[in-house]
Design a protein around this motif. Structure first.
Motif, PDB file in Angstrom:
ATOM      1  N   VAL A   1     -38.153  -9.731  12.216  1.00  0.00           N
ATOM      2  CA  VAL A   1     -39.371 -10.427  11.790  1.00  0.00           C
ATOM      3  C   VAL A   1     -39.036 -11.915  11.647  1.00  0.00           C
ATOM      4  CG1 VAL A   1     -41.061 -10.751   9.939  1.00  0.00           C
ATOM      5  CG2 VAL A   1     -40.400  -8.446  10.617  1.00  0.00           C
ATOM      6  N   PRO A   2     -39.527 -12.764  12.567  1.00  0.00           N
ATOM      7  CA  PRO A   2     -39.312 -14.204  12.430  1.00  0.00           C
ATOM      8  C   PRO A   2     -40.049 -14.744  11.199  1.00  0.00           C
ATOM      9  CG  PRO A   2     -39.942 -13.651  14.678  1.00  0.00           C
ATOM     10  CD  PRO A   2     -40.203 -12.440  13.837  1.00  0.00           C
ATOM     11  N   ARG A   3     -39.475 -15.772  10.574  1.00  0.00           N
ATOM     12  CA  ARG A   3     -40.111 -16.367   9.393  1.00  0.00           C
ATOM     13  C   ARG A   3     -39.716 -17.839   9.321  1.00  0.00           C
ATOM     14  NH1 ARG A   3     -38.475 -14.178   3.392  1.00  0.00           N
ATOM     15  NH2 ARG A   3     -36.810 -15.704   3.520  1.00  0.00           N
TER      16      ARG A   3
ATOM     17  N   THR B   1     -45.840 -18.647   4.373  1.00  0.00           N
ATOM     18  CA  THR B   1     -47.195 -18.729   3.811  1.00  0.00           C
ATOM     19  C   THR B   1     -48.180 -17.768   4.493  1.00  0.00           C
ATOM     20  OG1 THR B   1     -47.895 -20.496   5.310  1.00  0.00           O
ATOM     21  CG2 THR B   1     -46.880 -21.163   3.223  1.00  0.00           C
ATOM     22  N   SER B   2     -47.668 -16.924   5.351  1.00  0.00           N
ATOM     23  CA  SER B   2     -48.484 -15.991   6.117  1.00  0.00           C
ATOM     24  C   SER B   2     -49.424 -15.170   5.223  1.00  0.00           C
ATOM     25  CB  SER B   2     -47.522 -15.064   6.852  1.00  0.00           C
ATOM     26  OG  SER B   2     -48.189 -14.042   7.488  1.00  0.00           O
ATOM     27  N   THR B   3     -50.652 -14.950   5.683  1.00  0.00           N
ATOM     28  CA  THR B   3     -51.647 -14.279   4.843  1.00  0.00           C
ATOM     29  C   THR B   3     -52.101 -12.921   5.379  1.00  0.00           C
ATOM     30  OG1 THR B   3     -53.351 -15.466   6.041  1.00  0.00           O
ATOM     31  CG2 THR B   3     -52.662 -16.417   3.940  1.00  0.00           C
TER      32      THR B   3
ATOM     33  N   GLY C   1     -50.239 -10.242   6.776  1.00  0.00           N
ATOM     34  CA  GLY C   1     -49.238  -9.184   6.966  1.00  0.00           C
ATOM     35  C   GLY C   1     -48.254  -9.483   8.083  1.00  0.00           C
ATOM     36  N   GLY C   2     -48.306 -10.697   8.635  1.00  0.00           N
ATOM     37  CA  GLY C   2     -47.404 -11.057   9.737  1.00  0.00           C
ATOM     38  C   GLY C   2     -45.935 -10.963   9.355  1.00  0.00           C
ATOM     39  N   LEU C   3     -45.631 -11.109   8.069  1.00  0.00           N
ATOM     40  CA  LEU C   3     -44.229 -11.033   7.626  1.00  0.00           C
ATOM     41  C   LEU C   3     -43.883  -9.655   7.079  1.00  0.00           C
ATOM     42  CD1 LEU C   3     -43.906 -14.484   5.794  1.00  0.00           C
ATOM     43  CD2 LEU C   3     -43.125 -13.895   8.092  1.00  0.00           C
TER      44      LEU C   3
ATOM     45  N   GLY D   1     -49.091 -18.950  19.144  1.00  0.00           N
ATOM     46  CA  GLY D   1     -49.902 -17.793  18.722  1.00  0.00           C
ATOM     47  C   GLY D   1     -49.230 -16.454  18.934  1.00  0.00           C
ATOM     48  N   ASN D   2     -47.946 -16.425  19.302  1.00  0.00           N
ATOM     49  CA  ASN D   2     -47.334 -15.096  19.554  1.00  0.00           C
ATOM     50  C   ASN D   2     -47.004 -14.354  18.252  1.00  0.00           C
ATOM     51  OD1 ASN D   2     -44.181 -14.514  19.241  1.00  0.00           O
ATOM     52  ND2 ASN D   2     -44.369 -16.709  19.597  1.00  0.00           N
ATOM     53  N   GLU D   3     -47.082 -15.049  17.114  1.00  0.00           N
ATOM     54  CA  GLU D   3     -46.878 -14.435  15.783  1.00  0.00           C
ATOM     55  C   GLU D   3     -45.530 -13.724  15.666  1.00  0.00           C
ATOM     56  OE1 GLU D   3     -50.271 -12.469  13.986  1.00  0.00           O
ATOM     57  OE2 GLU D   3     -51.642 -13.461  15.376  1.00  0.00           O
TER      58      GLU D   3
HETATM   59  C1  FAD Z   1     -53.175 -21.294   0.401  1.00  0.00           C
HETATM   60  C2  FAD Z   1     -53.040 -21.187   1.889  1.00  0.00           C
HETATM   61  C3  FAD Z   1     -53.776 -22.026   2.687  1.00  0.00           C
HETATM   62  C4  FAD Z   1     -53.699 -21.908   4.082  1.00  0.00           C
HETATM   63  N1  FAD Z   1     -54.414 -22.783   4.846  1.00  0.00           N
HETATM   64  C5  FAD Z   1     -54.337 -22.699   6.183  1.00  0.00           C
HETATM   65  C6  FAD Z   1     -55.066 -23.610   6.999  1.00  0.00           C
HETATM   66  O1  FAD Z   1     -55.741 -24.520   6.515  1.00  0.00           O
HETATM   67  N2  FAD Z   1     -54.957 -23.472   8.340  1.00  0.00           N
HETATM   68  C7  FAD Z   1     -54.182 -22.500   8.903  1.00  0.00           C
HETATM   69  O2  FAD Z   1     -54.126 -22.429  10.136  1.00  0.00           O
HETATM   70  N3  FAD Z   1     -53.504 -21.625   8.153  1.00  0.00           N
HETATM   71  C8  FAD Z   1     -53.543 -21.696   6.815  1.00  0.00           C
HETATM   72  N4  FAD Z   1     -52.834 -20.818   6.051  1.00  0.00           N
HETATM   73  C9  FAD Z   1     -52.028 -19.760   6.687  1.00  0.00           C
HETATM   74  C10 FAD Z   1     -50.572 -20.184   6.970  1.00  0.00           C
HETATM   75  O3  FAD Z   1     -50.185 -21.269   6.164  1.00  0.00           O
HETATM   76  C11 FAD Z   1     -50.411 -20.537   8.435  1.00  0.00           C
HETATM   77  O4  FAD Z   1     -50.565 -19.360   9.211  1.00  0.00           O
HETATM   78  C12 FAD Z   1     -49.098 -21.209   8.807  1.00  0.00           C
HETATM   79  O5  FAD Z   1     -49.181 -21.618  10.148  1.00  0.00           O
HETATM   80  C13 FAD Z   1     -47.879 -20.319   8.612  1.00  0.00           C
HETATM   81  O6  FAD Z   1     -46.719 -21.129   8.691  1.00  0.00           O
HETATM   82  P1  FAD Z   1     -45.372 -20.668   7.978  1.00  0.00           P
HETATM   83  O7  FAD Z   1     -44.300 -21.617   8.370  1.00  0.00           O
HETATM   84  O8  FAD Z   1     -45.582 -20.478   6.549  1.00  0.00           O
HETATM   85  O9  FAD Z   1     -45.120 -19.286   8.726  1.00  0.00           O
HETATM   86  P2  FAD Z   1     -44.631 -17.870   8.148  1.00  0.00           P
HETATM   87  O10 FAD Z   1     -45.485 -17.445   7.030  1.00  0.00           O
HETATM   88  O11 FAD Z   1     -43.171 -17.909   7.924  1.00  0.00           O
HETATM   89  O12 FAD Z   1     -44.928 -16.938   9.425  1.00  0.00           O
HETATM   90  C14 FAD Z   1     -46.239 -16.783   9.918  1.00  0.00           C
HETATM   91  C15 FAD Z   1     -46.198 -15.929  11.196  1.00  0.00           C
HETATM   92  O13 FAD Z   1     -45.497 -16.624  12.221  1.00  0.00           O
HETATM   93  C16 FAD Z   1     -44.308 -15.920  12.612  1.00  0.00           C
HETATM   94  N5  FAD Z   1     -43.241 -16.918  12.695  1.00  0.00           N
HETATM   95  C17 FAD Z   1     -42.780 -17.718  11.695  1.00  0.00           C
HETATM   96  N6  FAD Z   1     -41.814 -18.529  12.169  1.00  0.00           N
HETATM   97  C18 FAD Z   1     -41.655 -18.227  13.484  1.00  0.00           C
HETATM   98  C19 FAD Z   1     -40.807 -18.715  14.514  1.00  0.00           C
HETATM   99  N7  FAD Z   1     -39.917 -19.674  14.289  1.00  0.00           N
HETATM  100  N8  FAD Z   1     -40.931 -18.167  15.740  1.00  0.00           N
HETATM  101  C20 FAD Z   1     -41.828 -17.173  16.001  1.00  0.00           C
HETATM  102  N9  FAD Z   1     -42.639 -16.678  15.059  1.00  0.00           N
HETATM  103  C21 FAD Z   1     -42.569 -17.202  13.825  1.00  0.00           C
HETATM  104  C22 FAD Z   1     -44.074 -14.884  11.518  1.00  0.00           C
HETATM  105  O14 FAD Z   1     -43.416 -13.736  12.006  1.00  0.00           O
HETATM  106  C23 FAD Z   1     -45.482 -14.596  11.036  1.00  0.00           C
HETATM  107  O15 FAD Z   1     -46.089 -13.663  11.892  1.00  0.00           O
HETATM  108  C24 FAD Z   1     -52.869 -20.916   4.656  1.00  0.00           C
HETATM  109  C25 FAD Z   1     -52.093 -20.097   3.837  1.00  0.00           C
HETATM  110  C26 FAD Z   1     -52.167 -20.229   2.466  1.00  0.00           C
HETATM  111  C27 FAD Z   1     -51.318 -19.341   1.617  1.00  0.00           C
END
Ligand code: FAD
Length: 479
Positions: A77-79, A83-85, A87-89, A207-209
């Motif tokens: 599971v990449p991370r 902040t994922s909302t 279930g992606g993690l 967008g590959n999540e």
């Molecule tokens: C309060 C709040 C507000 C938010 N507001 C917005 C908003 O305004 N707009 C918006 O688009 N989203 C929003 N989000 C959702 C979230 O912040 C986004 O989806 C953000 O892009 C996730 O980034 P992250 O680094 O935290 O990823 P993570 O939470 O670490 O991961 C998110 C997803 O991406 C995958 N992933 C992570 N890193 C990688 C990598 N290096 N390679 C491949 N896959 C990877 C993970 O497996 C998971 O599926 C919000 C979330 C919260 C909690």
């Protein structure tokens, strides 16, 4: 157990012991994301739990882990920001490696001539943005999670920010990138202004999540930062549909406000309690070179001429306090524990001609069909990202929880989410505007994509033939 030990030993050999976290509390926390924030706040985790959290420091280390994981059929599971909302993690298989790119956090280049910045996947957007603004530049990207979200996740989820109507979503910003595929293939998509050399391969990665590959490096566009020209506008409206009409008029006439939002009365009251008075609220910001900002502001004022204007200072102040961070997360957790109450969102999109129908259908169905409607303390929506052909709707719902913490997602979150997704699909819209499919909207992935769904399945089969990448995300586990 033996497989877990094998995984930990192999990762230690590949990355060194300092790059691993096997603390049981950290592993429990890493087994979920914010979809299960309520049981998690109570310390309830049902597993499965990852074998280890691995922190690579380079693309070569990511490749080494993905090579080993693919060879041994171990799930990954990449991370990055966490902040994922959706279930992606969430971890769904025993022995999973959580591959965390947050230590790959270098800003590699800022190029003010060709207007690009290149960052590793673990760079938080806020840090890049702070560095750029000091140089009179901006990425134009501003999701509410900007202080915490990092470039790997921002790219992997097709994120979008508050200024998207001018700057676009991440897909409009990424110039080129580097990603590692299962088996260890490192692919770099070079930075060019545009090309017509076959399909755009960036879109296999954006967008590959984490279900196809791991994003290691991203190059994004830069813009001039000129907040001195910003014009802030707000209006009160009796009718949501009239607000949609005004937004459509502005956008289809060719104007691009950076912020372009319409709040239902319930949602608007969260932000403008004293001024809302039960009305819908429109919030807009015009930016760019002064003549463009002024012309955009004039067009906005004309489109909303029949509605009551708000004090621009209110709008400016609202925007300055919108972002979320770890402090707000801690406060939210304390409040959830004290009051057995929380809030979630589901974001969808649709054409201009059916967006009001979607808004009304969801509000009516939830009020009349949701068995626990009496527990809702807030139900509303806003449009926050507009396009030539339509807009998004971001439904917000808060509720008091009258069940055991571990039952909350089945009793409340999943049925509410389902109504919104079903209605978006019914009106021909998309079931997910920007949070990603994660693991909880996969029951509808096939309906979302229709006759294009086999393409998605073939991408998965081609790039991840052993199914190690984020199993259960984007595509259902049991397809
Ligand atoms: C309060 C709040 C507000 C938010 N507001 C917005 C908003 O305004 N707009 C918006 O688009 N989203 C929003 N989000 C959702 C979230 O912040 C986004 O989806 C953000 O892009 C996730 O980034 P992250 O680094 O935290 O990823 P993570 O939470 O670490 O991961 C998110 C997803 O991406 C995958 N992933 C992570 N890193 C990688 C990598 N290096 N390679 C491949 N896959 C990877 C993970 O497996 C998971 O599926 C919000 C979330 C919260 C909690």
């Amino acid at each position: 157990m033996t497989r877990t030990l094998d995984t930990v030993a192999a990762l230690e050999e590949l990355l060194g012991p300092d790059a691993l976290d096997t603390d049981p509390a950290a592993l429990r926390a890493a087994s979920v994301d914010r979809f299960k924030k309520y049981p998690a706040a109570h310390g309830i985790f049902s597993g499965p739990f990852p074998a280890a959290i691995a922190y690579p420091r380079s693309t070569a280390e990511v490749a080494a882990v993905l090579r080993w994981a693919d060879e041994h059929r171990m799930p990954v599971v990449p991370r990055t920001g966490g902040t994922s909302t959706e279930g992606g993690l969430e971890v769904v298989r025993e022995g999973t490696i959580v591959l965390d790119g947050s230590r790959m956090d270098a800003v590699l280049a800022v190029d003010p001539v060709n207007m690009m910045a290149t960052v590793q996947c673990g760079v938080p957007l806020q840090r890049l943005e702070d560095e750029l603004r000091a140089q009179g530049l901006t990425t134009g990207h501003s999701p509410q999670s900007k202080p915490v979200a990092q470039y790997g996740g921002l790219t992997a989820t097709r994120s979008i920010g508050q200024f998207s109507t001018l700057y676009g979503g991440i897909e409009d910003m990424v110039v080129g990138l580097e990603a590692v595929f299962p088996g260890g293939l490192v692919s770099r998509i070079k930075n060019v202004p545009r090309r017509a050399a076959g399909p755009d391969l960036r879109h296999i990665v954006i967008g590959n999540e984490g279900a196809l590959c791991f994003v290691t490096e991203v190059t994004v566009k830069l813009f001039r930062y000129q907040p001195q020209n910003n014009r802030y506008l707000g209006f009160l409206l009796d009718d949501f549909a009239a607000g949609v009409d005004a937004l459509r008029e502005i956008i289809t006439a060719g104007y691009r406000p950076s912020v372009c939002r319409l709040y239902s009365p319930e949602d608007g009251a969260q932000h403008f309690a004293e001024t809302a008075c039960g009305k819908n609220i429109a919030i807009l910001v015009a930016e760019g070179p002064a003549p463009i900002a002024d012309a955009t502001a004039d067009a906005i004022a004309a489109a909303f001429a029949e509605h009551e204007p708000l004090d621009p200072a209110l709008v400016e102040n609202w925007l300055a306090n919108l972002n979320w961070g770890l402090d707000k997360m801690a406060a939210e957790k304390a409040s959830m524990l004290e009051h057995a109450h929380l809030g979630y969102t589901t974001e969808v999109s649709g054409d201009w001609s059916r967006i009001t129908e979607l808004y009304e259908a969801v509000m009516t169905r939830i009020r009349t069909e949701f068995p626990r409607a009496a527990d809702l303390t807030l139900l509303g929506a806003h449009s926050s990202h507009s396009y030539q052909t339509g807009t998004n709707l971001y439904f917000v719902y808060d509720y008091a929880i009258n069940c055991a913490p571990e039952a909350e997602i089945d009793e409340y979150h999943i049925p509410l989410n389902a109504i919104i997704v079903e209605e978006a699909l019914r009106v021909g819209g998309s079931m997910v505007h920007h949070h990603g499919i994660g693991k909880y909207r996969t029951p509808w992935t096939a309906v979302e994509h229709g006759s294009a769904y086999p393409l998605l399945e073939r991408l998965k089969d081609a790039f991840d033939p052993n199914g190690i990448m984020n199993p259960g995300s984007v595509l259902p586990l049991d397809r």
